[in-house]
Each structure stands twice: as structure tokens, then as C-alpha cells.
Design an enzyme around this catalytic site. Structure first.
Site, mmCIF file in Angstrom:
data_model
loop_
_atom_site.group_PDB
_atom_site.id
_atom_site.type_symbol
_atom_site.label_atom_id
_atom_site.label_comp_id
_atom_site.label_asym_id
_atom_site.label_seq_id
_atom_site.Cartn_x
_atom_site.Cartn_y
_atom_site.Cartn_z
ATOM 1 N N SER A 124 0.833 -1.213 0.000
ATOM 2 C CA SER A 124 0.000 0.000 0.000
ATOM 3 C C SER A 124 0.859 1.251 0.000
ATOM 4 C CB SER A 124 -0.890 -0.004 1.251
ATOM 5 O OG SER A 124 -1.481 1.266 1.449
ATOM 6 N N TYR A 148 -2.006 -0.660 10.939
ATOM 7 C CA TYR A 148 -2.252 -1.248 9.600
ATOM 8 C C TYR A 148 -1.061 -0.978 8.681
ATOM 9 C CZ TYR A 148 -3.550 -1.299 4.737
ATOM 10 O OH TYR A 148 -3.524 -1.509 3.380
ATOM 11 N N LYS A 152 1.954 -3.533 6.858
ATOM 12 C CA LYS A 152 2.314 -3.595 5.435
ATOM 13 C C LYS A 152 3.828 -3.392 5.276
ATOM 14 C CE LYS A 152 -1.632 -4.301 3.343
ATOM 15 N NZ LYS A 152 -1.874 -5.558 2.600
HETATM 16 C C1 WQD Z 1 -9.613 9.574 0.653
HETATM 17 C C2 WQD Z 1 -9.873 11.063 0.833
HETATM 18 C C3 WQD Z 1 -10.117 11.715 3.145
HETATM 19 C C4 WQD Z 1 -13.835 9.424 3.759
HETATM 20 C C5 WQD Z 1 -6.848 4.703 2.796
HETATM 21 C C6 WQD Z 1 -5.801 3.935 3.508
HETATM 22 C C7 WQD Z 1 -4.822 3.383 2.515
HETATM 23 C C8 WQD Z 1 -5.552 2.578 1.462
HETATM 24 C C9 WQD Z 1 -6.634 3.411 0.799
HETATM 25 C C10 WQD Z 1 -5.484 0.242 2.035
HETATM 26 C C11 WQD Z 1 -9.094 11.674 2.004
HETATM 27 C C12 WQD Z 1 -11.419 11.928 2.377
HETATM 28 C C13 WQD Z 1 -12.685 9.984 3.216
HETATM 29 C C14 WQD Z 1 -14.928 10.270 4.121
HETATM 30 C C15 WQD Z 1 -13.673 12.185 3.360
HETATM 31 N N1 WQD Z 1 -6.131 1.417 2.031
HETATM 32 N N2 WQD Z 1 -12.615 11.336 3.017
HETATM 33 N N3 WQD Z 1 -14.795 11.627 3.903
HETATM 34 O O1 WQD Z 1 -7.191 7.689 3.521
HETATM 35 O O2 WQD Z 1 -6.371 8.091 1.122
HETATM 36 O O3 WQD Z 1 -6.279 5.792 2.101
HETATM 37 O O4 WQD Z 1 -7.489 3.862 1.868
HETATM 38 O O5 WQD Z 1 -4.387 0.023 1.592
HETATM 39 O O6 WQD Z 1 -3.933 2.554 3.210
HETATM 40 O O7 WQD Z 1 -5.108 4.847 4.342
HETATM 41 O O8 WQD Z 1 -8.478 6.794 1.531
HETATM 42 O O9 WQD Z 1 -10.871 6.853 0.932
HETATM 43 O O10 WQD Z 1 -10.230 6.953 3.387
HETATM 44 O O11 WQD Z 1 -9.805 8.935 1.924
HETATM 45 O O12 WQD Z 1 -13.584 13.409 3.183
HETATM 46 O O13 WQD Z 1 -16.001 9.826 4.639
HETATM 47 O O14 WQD Z 1 -11.245 11.259 1.142
HETATM 48 O O15 WQD Z 1 -9.864 12.784 4.044
HETATM 49 O O16 WQD Z 1 -8.729 13.007 1.642
HETATM 50 P P1 WQD Z 1 -7.053 7.204 2.114
HETATM 51 P P2 WQD Z 1 -9.923 7.323 1.983
#
Ligand code: WQD
Length: 335
Positions: A124, A148, A152
Site C-alpha cells: 500500500s 495497519y 504492510k
Molecule cells: C480519501 C480522501 C479523506 C472518507 C486509505 C488507507 C490506505 C488505502 C486506501 C489500504 C481523504 C477523504 C474519506 C470520508 C472524506 N487502504 N474522506 N470523507 O485515507 O487516502 O487511504 O485507503 O491500503 O492505506 O489509508 O483513503 O478513501 O479513506 O480517503 O472526506 O467519509 O477522502 O480525508 O482526503 P485514504 P480514503
């Protein structure tokens, strides 16, 4: 000869199974169904006309693993199985270290016992930590701030050490950016347990009426519209990246980290607006304070995957969201 996909009933695993079956590969899935539905099997058969061999079992169980390697001629493994919720990992770290790290070590030991030494690992972009500036490149220093991400990174380091100890190992650690979308059939897609942690499944569930309102985690970042920017990649592009990595393994010795991303950044509000135009109605949202641990901008330098694997992402954002919507609107409650 067959390919073993641990966690192959999950979101990325099931899409990779479809691509491999369509290419005529024999696939064995090992999955404990802790975060997947057995209905995925019939959906895979509906898409491909073939049903992969499914073994209900756990990577932490040596007997389950020995049974798979003894009963099937496995020549390579794609290792998807693992717990993957950042927030949850802070609450139950021991489960994450047990399932992800010791489960992976148990898998690698079973592979070595059966002389299976070709492996693609589901890593990741989280291993780039919080201090590297995008575009993120594989030579950058790695770190992790939550259990998490630490699992990884530990598994990547275990694999680098394993390859150093025995030149017969050929290993590729694929560093995923933000996988979204679904197979064009709308038959398989992202189906998180409970309230989604990630943006796209949350937006999709608001769009289909399962959830009321999206919370946008901060609009005061140093980005064009103030909201977080990420590298969203179509899950089928990601699956095809695994196919390319498998093809490359027999020509490699050692352990390689490779980004799987588009190289483009998209903001939360761009996602919301694109989703609204695709589904034909507004996505209600409210801006709330930033989520702890989030950083402003994350996107890939995708050059190494292109030069080493001959792979690059092909689907654009609109297609990713159209395919997401087709899955969610055809399966409002998931599987
Ligand atoms: C994306 C953007 C949030 C939810 C995570 C893990 C990473 C990988 C992918 C496994 C950010 C914003 C999110 C919400 C929001 N997983 N957001 N409201 O955090 O980039 O990565 O998932 O490998 O390891 O860390 O993905 O989809 O959670 O967030 O505003 O309800 O959307 O702040 O900018 P992220 P995400």
C-alpha cells in the site's frame, strides 16, 4: 499449474480472479470470508463462465495452507489476505499484527516448504508515511504511523530479507494507491462491512440512499479546492497490474517494490461533483474537521510500473465512477 490467491474473495482479489480466469489461468482461492461474501463465487462464474476453486481457510492455519499446496500444483501466489482498516487497526492492533504479519510469515513458510517461490504481495502507498512529497517514488524512505500501515511495511521488509537470503525467490510488492470502481458488469464491487471508512463506498452509499450525508474531512488543506487529493485507480487497472507482475516474476530474482497508481491527483470535491453528474442527483455533504492522520496530497510516480511491468492505468475518473455507480445501484445492499 495453478495460481493461489489468498484473500481472493475480497474487493481487489475477486477482480484479479476475473482477469486471470479470462486469460485462461487456473486459480485457487484461499479465503476465511471474514470480510467477503461467498456470493462472490457465483458472480465470478456469471462473468467468466468459470468457477475458481475455493478453499475456505486461513493463512494463520498451517494445516489449511499445507492442504492447499499438497492438493494443488501451485506455481505462484498473490497474497491479498489481511485486515485493512486504518482506524480499526488503532483499536485492535494485536489482531492486525497476528493476522497480517504472523499470517503472512506462516504463508511464506508454507511456500518455502513446498518450493513455491514466486510471490506478488498486496502492499500500500501507506508505507510512504506522512513526510514524503508527491509524486511518490519507490526509492523514497518508508514509514508508517498506524498499526495497519506498520504491518504492510513489516511484511515488505520481511520479503526483502527473504529474497536476500535465497536468490530463488522472485517477489513484487505492489504499492496500491486508492483503488475504486467495479467490474463493468456491475456484478462485483466494493462491499465493505458496516459503515465505510473510505471515500468512494461512502459516497456511493449516500448516492443510493443507504447513508444520509457525506462528511468531507477538512477543506483547509493546501490543495486547489482545500480538500484532500488522492490518486484514484480503477480496480480493474489494478487487477491487470497484478497480471503483469505475475508475468514478470519468472524473469526476476529478488524483491521489488512497484507503485500501482495513475500519477494523477483528484480532490474529494471533484469526486463528489463527478459522482453527482454520473448518478444524476446531488450528493449531500457537510464539511467537518480534518481526520487525524490524513495528509493533503498523495499521488504516484507511475514510471517504474510502466518500464518494468509494461503496465499503466487506462481507465479515466468518469469510467471509475460510472462503474462504481453501476455496481452500487444494482446492489444497493451489497452482496
Ligand atoms: C480519501 C480522501 C479523506 C472518507 C486509505 C488507507 C490506505 C488505502 C486506501 C489500504 C481523504 C477523504 C474519506 C470520508 C472524506 N487502504 N474522506 N470523507 O485515507 O487516502 O487511504 O485507503 O491500503 O492505506 O489509508 O483513503 O478513501 O479513506 O480517503 O472526506 O467519509 O477522502 O480525508 O482526503 P485514504 P480514503
Amino acid at each position: 499449474m495453478s495460481l493461489l490467491l489468498t484473500g481472493g474473495m475480497g474487493y481487489i482479489g475477486s477482480h484479479t480472479v476475473v482477469q486471470l480466469l479470462d486469460l485462461g489461468q487456473d486459480v485457487v482461492i484461499l479465503d476465511n470470508l471474514s470480510n467477503a461474501s461467498e456470493k462472490v463465487l457465483e458472480r465470478i462464474e456469471e462473468i467468466t463462465g468459470k468457477q475458481p476453486l475455493f478453499v475456505k481457510g486461513d493463512i494463520c492455519n498451517r494445516d489449511d495452507l499445507n492442504r492447499v499446496f499438497t492438493e494443488h500444483q501451485i506455481d505462484a501466489v498473490i497474497h491479498f489476505a489481511g485486515l485493512k482498516a486504518v482506524g480499526e487497526s488503532n483499536e485492535i492492533p494485536l489482531s492486525y499484527y497476528h493476522n497480517n504479519v504472523s499470517g503472512s510469515v506462516t504463508l511464506f513458510q508454507a511456500m518455502a516448504d513446498h518450493n513455491v517461490k514466486q510471490l506478488v504481495f498486496s502492499s500500500s502507498a501507506t508505507v510512504y508515511g506522512e513526510h514524503n512529497l508527491s509524486p511518490l517514488i519507490e526509492t523514497m524512505p518508508t514509514s508508517a504511523t498506524n498499526p495497519y500501515g506498520k504491518t504492510k511495511l513489516m511484511i515488505e521488509n520481511i520479503l526483502f530479507d527473504l529474497a536476500k537470503s535465497d536468490s530463488e525467490w522472485s517477489i513484487i510488492n505492489l504499492r496500491y494507491f486508492n483503488p475504486i470502481g467495479a467490474h463493468a458488469s456491475g456484478l462485483i464491487g466494493e462491499n465493505p462491512n458496516g459503515i465505510p471508512n473510505n471515500l468512494l463506498p461512502y459516497v456511493a452509499q449516500v448516492a443510493v440512499g443507504r447513508l444520509e450525508l457525506l462528511s468531507v474531512f477538512g477543506d483547509d488543506y493546501d490543495t486547489p479546492d482545500g480538500t484532500g487529493v488522492r490518486d484514484y485507480i480503477h480496480v480493474v487497472d489494478l487487477a491487470n497490474g497484478h497480471v503483469k507482475a505475475l508475468e514478470k516474476l519468472s524473469a526476476l530474482s529478488g524483491c521489488y517494490a512497484i507503485n500501482l497508481g495513475t500519477g494523477n491527483g483528484t480532490s474529494v470535491l471533484e469526486i463528489v461533483n463527478t459522482f453527482s453528474s454520473v448518478c444524476g442527483h446531488e450528493i449531500p455533504y457537510q464539511v467537518v474537521p480534518r481526520r487525524a492522520g490524513d495528509i493533503a496530497t498523495v499521488f504516484a510516480n507511475a514510471e517504474k510500473a510502466r518500464s518494468l511491468l509494461g503496465w499503466q492505468a487506462e481507465y479515466d475518473l468518469n469510467t471509475m465512477i460510472e462503474d462504481t455507480w453501476r455496481w452500487q445501484s444494482s446492489n444497493p445492499e451489497g452482496y
